[in-house]
Enzyme design. Sequence first.
Site, PDB file in Angstrom:
ATOM      1  N   HIS A  89      29.097  41.419  45.960  1.00 26.12           N
ATOM      2  CA  HIS A  89      28.311  40.301  45.108  1.00 26.12           C
ATOM      3  C   HIS A  89      28.309  39.170  46.005  1.00 26.12           C
ATOM      4  CE1 HIS A  89      28.290  41.995  40.980  1.00 26.12           C
ATOM      5  NE2 HIS A  89      29.446  42.476  41.479  1.00 26.12           N
ATOM      6  N   ASN A 122      27.747  42.080  34.307  1.00 27.04           N
ATOM      7  CA  ASN A 122      26.464  42.266  35.247  1.00 27.04           C
ATOM      8  C   ASN A 122      25.215  42.137  34.212  1.00 27.04           C
ATOM      9  OD1 ASN A 122      27.577  42.944  37.421  1.00 27.04           O
ATOM     10  ND2 ASN A 122      28.225  45.050  36.967  1.00 27.04           N
TER      11      ASN A 122
HETATM   12  C1  HEM Z   1      38.143  46.786  38.944  1.00 21.22           C
HETATM   13  C2  HEM Z   1      36.904  46.757  39.249  1.00 21.22           C
HETATM   14  C3  HEM Z   1      36.524  45.573  39.982  1.00 21.22           C
HETATM   15  C4  HEM Z   1      37.242  44.815  40.970  1.00 21.22           C
HETATM   16  C5  HEM Z   1      38.453  45.164  41.726  1.00 21.22           C
HETATM   17  C6  HEM Z   1      36.313  43.868  41.547  1.00 21.22           C
HETATM   18  C7  HEM Z   1      36.497  42.999  42.268  1.00 21.22           C
HETATM   19  C8  HEM Z   1      35.678  41.953  42.831  1.00 21.22           C
HETATM   20  C9  HEM Z   1      35.890  41.023  43.850  1.00 21.22           C
HETATM   21  C10 HEM Z   1      37.056  40.889  44.784  1.00 21.22           C
HETATM   22  C11 HEM Z   1      34.733  40.012  43.837  1.00 21.22           C
HETATM   23  C12 HEM Z   1      34.564  39.023  44.765  1.00 21.22           C
HETATM   24  C13 HEM Z   1      35.107  37.551  44.221  1.00 21.22           C
HETATM   25  C14 HEM Z   1      34.951  36.486  44.906  1.00 21.22           C
HETATM   26  O1  HEM Z   1      35.181  36.695  46.452  1.00 21.22           O
HETATM   27  O2  HEM Z   1      34.811  35.391  44.710  1.00 21.22           O
HETATM   28  C15 HEM Z   1      33.857  40.411  42.750  1.00 21.22           C
HETATM   29  C16 HEM Z   1      32.883  39.731  42.367  1.00 21.22           C
HETATM   30  C17 HEM Z   1      32.064  40.062  41.274  1.00 21.22           C
HETATM   31  N1  HEM Z   1      32.111  41.093  40.486  1.00 21.22           N
HETATM   32 FE1  HEM Z   1      33.718  42.482  40.366  1.00 21.22          FE
HETATM   33  N2  HEM Z   1      35.038  44.160  40.749  1.00 21.22           N
HETATM   34  C18 HEM Z   1      35.098  45.042  39.809  1.00 21.22           C
HETATM   35  C19 HEM Z   1      34.317  45.276  38.728  1.00 21.22           C
HETATM   36  C20 HEM Z   1      33.373  44.666  38.294  1.00 21.22           C
HETATM   37  C21 HEM Z   1      32.648  44.794  37.149  1.00 21.22           C
HETATM   38  C22 HEM Z   1      32.857  45.935  35.945  1.00 21.22           C
HETATM   39  C23 HEM Z   1      31.757  43.806  36.925  1.00 21.22           C
HETATM   40  C24 HEM Z   1      30.716  43.584  35.894  1.00 21.22           C
HETATM   41  C25 HEM Z   1      30.657  44.092  34.764  1.00 21.22           C
HETATM   42  C26 HEM Z   1      31.948  42.930  38.148  1.00 21.22           C
HETATM   43  C27 HEM Z   1      31.188  41.526  38.291  1.00 21.22           C
HETATM   44  C28 HEM Z   1      31.310  40.846  39.421  1.00 21.22           C
HETATM   45  C29 HEM Z   1      30.613  39.784  39.721  1.00 21.22           C
HETATM   46  C30 HEM Z   1      29.395  39.427  38.951  1.00 21.22           C
HETATM   47  C31 HEM Z   1      31.050  39.159  40.742  1.00 21.22           C
HETATM   48  C32 HEM Z   1      30.363  38.026  41.466  1.00 21.22           C
HETATM   49  C33 HEM Z   1      31.336  36.679  41.119  1.00 21.22           C
HETATM   50  C34 HEM Z   1      30.347  35.458  41.483  1.00 21.22           C
HETATM   51  O3  HEM Z   1      29.344  35.342  41.535  1.00 21.22           O
HETATM   52  O4  HEM Z   1      31.172  34.911  42.529  1.00 21.22           O
HETATM   53  N3  HEM Z   1      32.856  43.310  39.187  1.00 21.22           N
HETATM   54  N4  HEM Z   1      34.239  41.430  42.112  1.00 21.22           N
END
Ligand code: HEM
Length: 484
Positions: free
Chosen positions: A54, A127
């Site tokens: 993202h 999402n």
């Molecule tokens: C276990 C599974 C997942 C892991 C380990 C994970 C991990 C991460 C990490 C490390 C980031 C970056 C955060 C940052 O640097 O600030 C991120 C961003 C993000 N993830 Fe996940 N994620 C997972 C599953 C999901 C799922 C299932 C969704 C949605 C239903 C999701 C939605 C998002 C969104 C929207 C962002 C962006 C947040 C922002 O705008 O700063 N992720 N994720």
Amino acid sequence: MTQGPLTTEAGAPVADNQNSETAGPGGPVLVQDQALLEKLAHFNRERIPERVVHARGAGAYGTFTLTRDVSRWTRAKFLSEVGKQTETFLRFSTVAGNLGSADAARDPRGWALKFYTEEGNYDLVGNNTPVFFIRDAIKFPDFIHTQKRDPYTGSQEADNVWDFWGLSPESTHQVTWLFGDRGIPASYRHMDGFGSHTFQWNNEAGEVFWVKYHFKTDQGIKNLTAEEAVRLSGVDPDSHQRDLRESIERGEFPSWTVQVQIMPAAEAATYRFNPFDLTKVWPHADYPPIEIGRLELNRNPENVFAEVEQSIFSPAHFVPGIGPSPDKMLQGRLFAYGDAHRYRVGINADHLPVNRPHATEARTHSRDGHLYDGRHKGAKNYEPNSFGGPVQTGRPLWEPVPVTGGTGNHVTPLHPEDDDFVQAGNLYRLMSENEKVRLIDNLAGFISQVSRDDIAERAVGNFRQADEDFGKRLEAAVQALRGR
Ligand code: HEM
């Protein structure tokens, strides 16, 4: 910015910002030119690590208005009175692309929403899709590696993508969604948002409900075809970001109708699908969506780096009356985000203006660290203390969840109608003939790029298990493109 001369970071006036200081007009540069050295050093440190997923996104502030009394389900104060308004910040994103990638990609769109409530910030990090590719956090790094650049070629590789999806049949539902018409939204305004996971709501009496959030776009759904997206990615890579900013500048504030699906806790154990499996939806016929509010975006950030790049959202940021469910993906995410923030932005990330609570204040005994701003002044930094510092409330944010069985690396339990394909098949059968044609074209175009037949065949096999007709047509389309 105040008026006055250009200065160094320490505030001393700068005499010349065009010519560096040299030993004579043609001589080498002097170390004593601190304005030059400081400027170059600061420039070298302008970037922080981009989000590992993202990375590419845009954000805006807004207002959430509650339109229905939900106090029988949750005691969260920001959800306590009809008409109550809460400030929000929403960051949209794509998942796989790097910071500079084009917006019009076939990729889920991130929907990270911060509610600045009077009981602390509540983050809903979802999402634009109600489901996800996998159901256990332990598979997430592997999954993302297949979406990102290959370690040898440095590009995204069809082999890696389809190898992983083919070997992870639980992805079939989300992949069918992604390659359908909604896979490339026309803009961030023209798509829905979802909390995706199941969360806990609990009321004043301690009763527990399981809840799913839906944000239905009031602008209407609009999507791009694969061809339109390729063109737009070339002519305007920032298309989604520009559209969001410009619409808010014009005073056309995008909005979403907020709905929830509510399941009383006692129904979870016997529901036909495992309600904590992120690869599944709760069909609306089982739990009809209930309208509870309206979300409007009405203010652009003033500084993209400060407010969007440095913004942090965590699925672990709950408030009283709201909590996690036993969804294994969600449980993994409760750890992953705070850890990412500490690495990417630093230990004091929570205290930046976009991230700190706006309707209350953070009162902790944690102190210091990189870039600590001294906000606690002389207050005691330990507890218990006899000096009137903040103390615990005695009431957890969420209610206990009963558990059974021994510890172990358990497979997510299946409920009576669960398998990896049933909801993918239902989604396919809901599509019009034209939608099916586009879906099969999109899938076949990508699957046909793999280098090995077994990878292509396994991938197609998952869609055949979802629906015989889906599988047959896809197989024919892939074979035609691969020339056999
Ligand atoms: C276990 C599974 C997942 C892991 C380990 C994970 C991990 C991460 C990490 C490390 C980031 C970056 C955060 C940052 O640097 O600030 C991120 C961003 C993000 N993830 Fe996940 N994620 C997972 C599953 C999901 C799922 C299932 C969704 C949605 C239903 C999701 C939605 C998002 C969104 C929207 C962002 C962006 C947040 C922002 O705008 O700063 N992720 N994720």
